[in-house]
Design a protein around this motif. Structure first.
Motif, mmCIF file in Angstrom:
data_model
loop_
_atom_site.group_PDB
_atom_site.id
_atom_site.type_symbol
_atom_site.label_atom_id
_atom_site.label_comp_id
_atom_site.label_asym_id
_atom_site.label_seq_id
_atom_site.Cartn_x
_atom_site.Cartn_y
_atom_site.Cartn_z
ATOM 1 N N HIS A 220 -73.396 3.517 6.942
ATOM 2 C CA HIS A 220 -74.506 3.461 7.307
ATOM 3 C C HIS A 220 -74.625 2.320 5.924
ATOM 4 O O HIS A 220 -75.048 2.527 4.934
ATOM 5 N N GLY A 221 -75.163 0.910 6.943
ATOM 6 C CA GLY A 221 -75.099 0.028 6.074
ATOM 7 C C GLY A 221 -73.495 -0.206 4.564
ATOM 8 O O GLY A 221 -72.250 -0.486 5.679
ATOM 9 N N ASP A 222 -73.849 -0.163 3.619
ATOM 10 C CA ASP A 222 -72.443 0.037 2.453
ATOM 11 C C ASP A 222 -72.319 0.776 2.102
ATOM 12 O O ASP A 222 -71.350 1.179 1.397
ATOM 13 N N LEU A 223 -73.151 2.375 2.841
ATOM 14 C CA LEU A 223 -72.460 3.415 2.601
ATOM 15 C C LEU A 223 -71.434 4.395 3.776
ATOM 16 O O LEU A 223 -71.475 4.019 5.047
ATOM 17 N N ARG A 225 -70.019 7.415 5.251
ATOM 18 C CA ARG A 225 -69.744 8.867 5.307
ATOM 19 C C ARG A 225 -69.144 9.478 6.383
ATOM 20 O O ARG A 225 -69.030 9.610 7.543
ATOM 21 N N VAL A 226 -68.511 10.057 5.546
ATOM 22 C CA VAL A 226 -67.607 10.087 6.342
ATOM 23 C C VAL A 226 -66.917 11.940 6.319
ATOM 24 O O VAL A 226 -67.420 12.915 6.007
ATOM 25 N N GLU A 227 -66.621 11.774 7.644
ATOM 26 C CA GLU A 227 -66.362 13.621 8.481
ATOM 27 C C GLU A 227 -65.091 13.642 9.066
ATOM 28 O O GLU A 227 -64.504 13.159 9.389
ATOM 29 N N LEU A 228 -65.236 15.555 8.451
ATOM 30 C CA LEU A 228 -63.666 15.258 8.899
ATOM 31 C C LEU A 228 -63.475 17.335 8.808
ATOM 32 O O LEU A 228 -64.824 17.781 9.029
ATOM 33 N N PRO A 229 -62.887 17.478 9.206
ATOM 34 C CA PRO A 229 -63.060 18.399 9.911
ATOM 35 C C PRO A 229 -62.713 19.927 8.538
ATOM 36 O O PRO A 229 -62.412 19.372 7.104
ATOM 37 N N GLU A 230 -63.156 20.685 9.009
ATOM 38 C CA GLU A 230 -63.322 21.862 7.340
ATOM 39 C C GLU A 230 -62.811 22.247 6.996
ATOM 40 O O GLU A 230 -62.551 22.025 5.461
ATOM 41 N N THR A 231 -61.323 22.500 6.729
ATOM 42 C CA THR A 231 -59.880 22.791 6.645
ATOM 43 C C THR A 231 -59.687 21.508 5.422
ATOM 44 O O THR A 231 -58.436 21.472 5.519
ATOM 45 N N ILE A 243 -60.124 7.953 -2.147
ATOM 46 C CA ILE A 243 -60.980 7.296 -1.451
ATOM 47 C C ILE A 243 -62.002 6.575 -1.399
ATOM 48 O O ILE A 243 -61.453 5.349 -0.381
ATOM 49 N N SER A 244 -62.823 6.831 -2.651
ATOM 50 C CA SER A 244 -63.781 5.849 -2.959
ATOM 51 C C SER A 244 -63.469 4.565 -3.162
ATOM 52 O O SER A 244 -63.761 3.432 -3.018
ATOM 53 N N ALA A 245 -62.089 4.556 -3.955
ATOM 54 C CA ALA A 245 -62.224 3.348 -4.214
ATOM 55 C C ALA A 245 -61.351 2.505 -3.014
ATOM 56 O O ALA A 245 -61.426 1.165 -3.108
ATOM 57 N N THR A 246 -60.782 3.554 -2.376
ATOM 58 C CA THR A 246 -59.389 1.986 -0.945
ATOM 59 C C THR A 246 -61.256 2.368 -0.279
ATOM 60 O O THR A 246 -61.216 0.748 0.300
ATOM 61 N N LEU A 247 -62.336 2.784 0.038
ATOM 62 C CA LEU A 247 -62.792 2.414 0.843
ATOM 63 C C LEU A 247 -64.139 1.159 0.112
ATOM 64 O O LEU A 247 -64.495 0.197 1.441
ATOM 65 N N ARG A 248 -64.146 1.648 -0.960
ATOM 66 C CA ARG A 248 -65.181 0.621 -0.994
ATOM 67 C C ARG A 248 -63.879 -1.048 -1.511
ATOM 68 O O ARG A 248 -64.871 -2.097 -0.941
ATOM 69 N N LYS A 249 -63.044 -1.164 -1.458
ATOM 70 C CA LYS A 249 -62.127 -2.440 -1.227
ATOM 71 C C LYS A 249 -62.091 -3.074 0.780
ATOM 72 O O LYS A 249 -61.919 -4.084 0.253
ATOM 73 N N LEU A 250 -62.428 -1.902 1.178
ATOM 74 C CA LEU A 250 -62.923 -2.321 2.648
ATOM 75 C C LEU A 250 -64.081 -2.704 3.026
ATOM 76 O O LEU A 250 -64.304 -3.212 3.610
ATOM 77 N N PHE A 252 -66.528 -0.785 2.280
ATOM 78 C CA PHE A 252 -68.488 0.224 1.213
ATOM 79 C C PHE A 252 -68.606 0.143 0.597
ATOM 80 O O PHE A 252 -67.130 0.680 -1.274
ATOM 81 N N ASN A 253 -69.988 -0.037 0.098
ATOM 82 C CA ASN A 253 -69.803 1.078 -1.981
ATOM 83 C C ASN A 253 -69.941 1.741 -2.208
ATOM 84 O O ASN A 253 -70.361 2.561 -3.294
ATOM 85 N N TYR A 254 -70.255 2.528 -1.395
ATOM 86 C CA TYR A 254 -70.642 3.751 -1.688
ATOM 87 C C TYR A 254 -69.925 4.614 -0.184
ATOM 88 O O TYR A 254 -70.133 4.523 0.694
ATOM 89 N N THR A 255 -69.343 5.905 -0.620
ATOM 90 C CA THR A 255 -69.027 6.913 -0.001
ATOM 91 C C THR A 255 -69.563 8.173 0.130
ATOM 92 O O THR A 255 -69.867 8.475 -1.354
ATOM 93 N N THR A 256 -69.290 8.993 0.771
ATOM 94 C CA THR A 256 -69.798 10.266 0.991
ATOM 95 C C THR A 256 -69.019 11.120 1.899
ATOM 96 O O THR A 256 -68.764 10.493 2.733
ATOM 97 N N PHE A 257 -68.919 12.936 1.647
ATOM 98 C CA PHE A 257 -68.268 13.518 2.715
ATOM 99 C C PHE A 257 -70.008 13.757 3.068
ATOM 100 O O PHE A 257 -70.512 14.279 2.458
#
Length: 280
Positions: A220-223, A225-231, A243-250, A252-257
């Motif tokens: 979603h732009g610079d966000l 949204r990570v989808e993972l199985p509930e487990t 995860i947030s730091a790595t995706l920022r380097k890639l 994405f300024n923001y990361t959410t689950f």
């Protein structure tokens, strides 16, 4: 007296349908569905009458393409690798609900053009009964191009195929499903190679470095949204800073689950019934 289960009956129907063919081209992705179809087709018709066509494009990982080619070769099939440029097609890059139709249309036409002079008369895909339960404009393109879905004709579902594939000794019987990276973007978001590569890199990190076998990074732009199985959600939450730091380097300024966890076809949920009906 030999007792046949319902799965035996379905497989028998599939074999009977394939046995009526002179030859067969399979749009082969390396996924469990098309792999099972390829296995049964090879057993039924023989390798000289079956061609596995593996398609690559900017919207799929090269690794998936290479693995599909290798697996088809290992199974003894004739293999033809092709490429198509989906991002060069403005109707696909626009990423509207109908883009899935244009994508499948390009796939089938590219295959038909490539095999036209080789005497192959029937083209099939790996569509299964489950595909009828989601929004699939590609089914229209399939019907227009005369492509057959033998797994649907035999009333086979994903759960059926996993069981039958395992019984047939198919090595990827439990492979995690994958699909075009276009599914990671909201409809109306134009697809670019930069954005596609960002998603690929993020999912590779989550899958290979952190071990999440099933993962989607919805863009979603610079966000992200990570989808993972509930487990996997609690484990990912424990690693949220990394995860947030790595995706920022890639990129994405923001990361959410996503609190609703992974669900195939999630982007289709925003479409109204009228919007879906307008495309069928």
């Amino acid at each position: 007296m030999i007792f046949m289960t319902s799965l035996d009956v379905k497989e028998s129907i599939l074999v009977d349908k394939l046995a009526q063919l002179d030859n067969l081209v399979i749009a082969y992705s390396g996924g469990i569905d098309s792999t099972y179809l390829l296995k049964i087709a090879l057993d039924t018709l023989g390798s000289d009458k079956v061609l596995a066509v593996v398609m690559n494009s900017e919207l799929f990982l090269d690794d998936e393409f290479n693995k599909a080619v290798d697996l088809a070769n290992d199974m003894g099939a004739q293999v033809l690798g092709l490429e198509m440029s989906e991002l060069a097609d403005a109707k696909i890059a626009a990423n509207t609900p109908k883009s899935w139709y244009y994508s499948k249309k390009l796939l089938y036409k590219t295959i038909k053009d490539a095999v036209a002079a080789d005497g192959f008369t029937t083209i099939a895909d790996g569509m299964i009964m489950d595909d009828n339960e989601d929004f699939r404009p590609g089914l229209i393109a399939r019907d227009e191009e005369g492509v057959r879905s033998f797994l649907q004709e035999a009333d086979l579902y994903k759960a059926d195929i996993r069981i039958l594939a395992k019984e047939n000794g198919i090595v990827n019987w439990n492979k995690v499903a994958s699909c075009s990276v276009a599914s990671r973007f909201p409809y109306g978001t134009r697809l670019t190679q930069t954005a596609v590569n960002r998603v690929f890199a993020s999912e590779k990190y989550l899958r290979e470095d952190l071990g999440y076998k099933t993962v989607r990074v919805r863009c979603h732009g610079d966000l992200a949204r990570v989808e993972l199985p509930e487990t996997d959600l609690q484990d990912a939450w424990d690693k949220k800073d990394e995860i947030s730091a790595t995706l920022r380097k890639l990129g994405f300024n923001y990361t959410t689950f996503d609190m609703q966890a992974f669900k195939s076809g999630r982007m289709n949920e925003v479409l109204s019934t009228d919007e879906k009906l307008a495309l069928v």
